[in-house]
Design an enzyme around this catalytic site. Sequence first.
Site, PDB file in Angstrom:
ATOM      1  N   GLU A   1      24.314 -52.982  76.828  1.00 38.28           N
ATOM      2  CA  GLU A   1      23.010 -52.816  76.015  1.00 38.28           C
ATOM      3  C   GLU A   1      22.356 -51.424  76.258  1.00 38.28           C
ATOM      4  O   GLU A   1      21.856 -50.815  77.157  1.00 38.28           O
ATOM      5  CB  GLU A   1      21.822 -53.814  76.662  1.00 38.28           C
ATOM      6  CG  GLU A   1      20.612 -54.189  75.694  1.00 38.28           C
ATOM      7  CD  GLU A   1      19.464 -53.055  75.886  1.00 38.28           C
ATOM      8  OE1 GLU A   1      19.390 -52.032  75.084  1.00 38.28           O
ATOM      9  OE2 GLU A   1      18.582 -53.503  76.652  1.00 38.28           O
TER      10      GLU A   1
ATOM     11  N   GLU B   1      17.944 -40.114  71.202  1.00 37.93           N
ATOM     12  CA  GLU B   1      17.207 -40.753  71.666  1.00 37.93           C
ATOM     13  C   GLU B   1      16.247 -39.864  72.676  1.00 37.93           C
ATOM     14  O   GLU B   1      16.853 -39.168  73.679  1.00 37.93           O
ATOM     15  CB  GLU B   1      17.851 -41.794  72.471  1.00 37.93           C
ATOM     16  CG  GLU B   1      16.745 -42.868  72.955  1.00 37.93           C
ATOM     17  CD  GLU B   1      17.355 -44.034  73.929  1.00 37.93           C
ATOM     18  OE1 GLU B   1      18.344 -43.694  74.605  1.00 37.93           O
ATOM     19  OE2 GLU B   1      17.016 -45.307  73.441  1.00 37.93           O
TER      20      GLU B   1
ATOM     21  N   LYS C   1      23.416 -53.591  90.778  1.00 37.45           N
ATOM     22  CA  LYS C   1      23.054 -52.305  91.273  1.00 37.45           C
ATOM     23  C   LYS C   1      21.904 -51.994  90.386  1.00 37.45           C
ATOM     24  O   LYS C   1      21.950 -51.710  89.129  1.00 37.45           O
ATOM     25  CB  LYS C   1      24.169 -51.385  90.938  1.00 37.45           C
ATOM     26  CG  LYS C   1      24.115 -50.065  91.764  1.00 37.45           C
ATOM     27  CD  LYS C   1      24.705 -48.895  91.209  1.00 37.45           C
ATOM     28  CE  LYS C   1      23.749 -48.105  90.112  1.00 37.45           C
ATOM     29  NZ  LYS C   1      22.438 -47.700  90.571  1.00 37.45           N
TER      30      LYS C   1
ATOM     31  N   CYS D   1      14.074 -49.117  75.183  1.00 38.15           N
ATOM     32  CA  CYS D   1      15.312 -48.881  74.183  1.00 38.15           C
ATOM     33  C   CYS D   1      14.866 -49.395  72.636  1.00 38.15           C
ATOM     34  O   CYS D   1      15.637 -48.612  71.666  1.00 38.15           O
ATOM     35  CB  CYS D   1      16.377 -49.734  74.417  1.00 38.15           C
ATOM     36  SG  CYS D   1      15.983 -51.528  74.952  1.00 38.15           S
TER      37      CYS D   1
END
Length: 496
Positions: free
Chosen positions: A251, A386, A175, A285
């Site tokens: 992750e 973040e 997906k 990331c």
Amino acid sequence: MLTYQTYIDGKWVDAASGKTFQTFDPYTGEPWASIPECDKVDVDRAVEAASRAFEAGPWPKMTPTARGRIMRRIAQLIEKHAEHLGQIEVRDNGKLISEMAAQTKYMPEWFYYYGGLADKIQGAVVPVDRPEHFTYILREPVGVCAFITPWNSPLMLATWKMAPALAAGCTVVIKPSEFTSASLLEFMKLVIEESGLPPGVVNVVTGYGAVTGEPLVTHPKVAKVAFTGGSVTGARVNELAAKTFKKVSLELGGKSPNIVFDDCILDDAVSGAVSGIFAATGQTCIAGSRLLLQESIHDKFVEKLVAMAKTARLGNPALAETQVGPVTTPPQYQKILSYIDIAKGEGAKCVLGGGPATKEEGGGKYFVKPTIFTGVNNKMRIAQEEVFGPVLSIIKFKDEEEAVQIANDIAYGLGAGVWTQSVKRAHAMAARIKAGTVWVNTYRAVSFLMPFGGYKASGLGRENGAEAIEGYLQSKSVWINNGPGGGNPFVMKTAG
Ligand code: TXE
């Protein structure tokens, strides 16, 4: 407007409901293609197809050498269509054409490498201390794997999952992010469909997280979930998958420290700091979003850094000369701007950028100027959370001890950079920083050969490197009794 169908069981299909949604070009803000909006019905279809392909199809039973051969064909097809695949991603994601040229050139290596590993997956004969038994370990594929992928590097991150899973003999349902589904659908058409993979081995369900992602993550026939995305969604995926004891790899995000000591080669470190935060518009990331500067070089470094960052050419990501492209999604654009306000509110000093980029500055629809804050302390939200955008927080430190303390004082642990000419310090820092990757005198280097993943809230498990294949295998212990039966049936048959 292009109209895409999705790819299930080797066929091109619409969503069973007939629903579609639009995908946008983040440079212009214009919709350019329609994508099927899959729901639980389509997820069931895709997982059933993957399950049939696993239980009854040729893929897991094929010799591993033959699997490897098909994977090499996949690699060659990527090479053939690299330019086109890159262009689609530029349009859908806003990634720079120069970055995509590098990514699509490198992607085949994953299929060559894991294709080569397919016939090197070995069990073992274990000499347990019962000589009448022959005991061995089989390594078997885990089964149907569900991959949930994000929008920031759609093809590359799907590749990291697909290649080891296929080598292990698994079948998969992917997906992609609802913001960037097109490149994966093109990949199915140009690469997977042409590669000779049996139908049902790789399937795609396009759609939204809650509607498409959740039924996939909770499907009883899915054995393993591999997810890349934000930590909040990652935690939800982990929780959902736990209910049916699926294997999970995650992750997730990061807030990586990029640490500059006064004994570094200054110009290299300045360039490394720019690449750490402004490459890919900061939407990675591994972004080096906390720049830790040793006090003694702070002012000089900031001056050089601002001077270099100021020269970044914003603009159309399809042009080779562009260095900073758009933010990929409208919610991400709003999120970045809100963090800029948060940083200002917390008292950080904005020394560059600090808001949207105008047309004159090279901006298009969703552009944020490269932004640098000084005077940040590690307790501020701008240092702890973040942002996932071109926003850098600069934090001062006195010595090695304080650098380590600040670097590790964070929920995340994905990457870290260290800039020093001292070999002793380089090794000491590599050992002391709690992160899945430490780069010394470089930043943002990745390879199919090196494990990639996070400590702490940055994730579970590792992608890439030989160990990634372990995430798609499970061991079976086989005991063959060549001796007499009998014995006391009420006592455990221990070895020894
Ligand atoms: O990611 P999500 P979003 C970080 C970054 C960013 C934040 C949010 O900080 O600002 O995450 O981004 C699917 N069940 N990263 O909202 O939600 C979703 O459809 C199953 C870091 O875009 O994590 C998409 O396919 N699936 C990062 C995928 O999860 C669900 C990359 C990722 O979306 C779901 C991207 C659900 N309930 C963002 N909800 C990295 N590690 O590189 C959503 N999804």
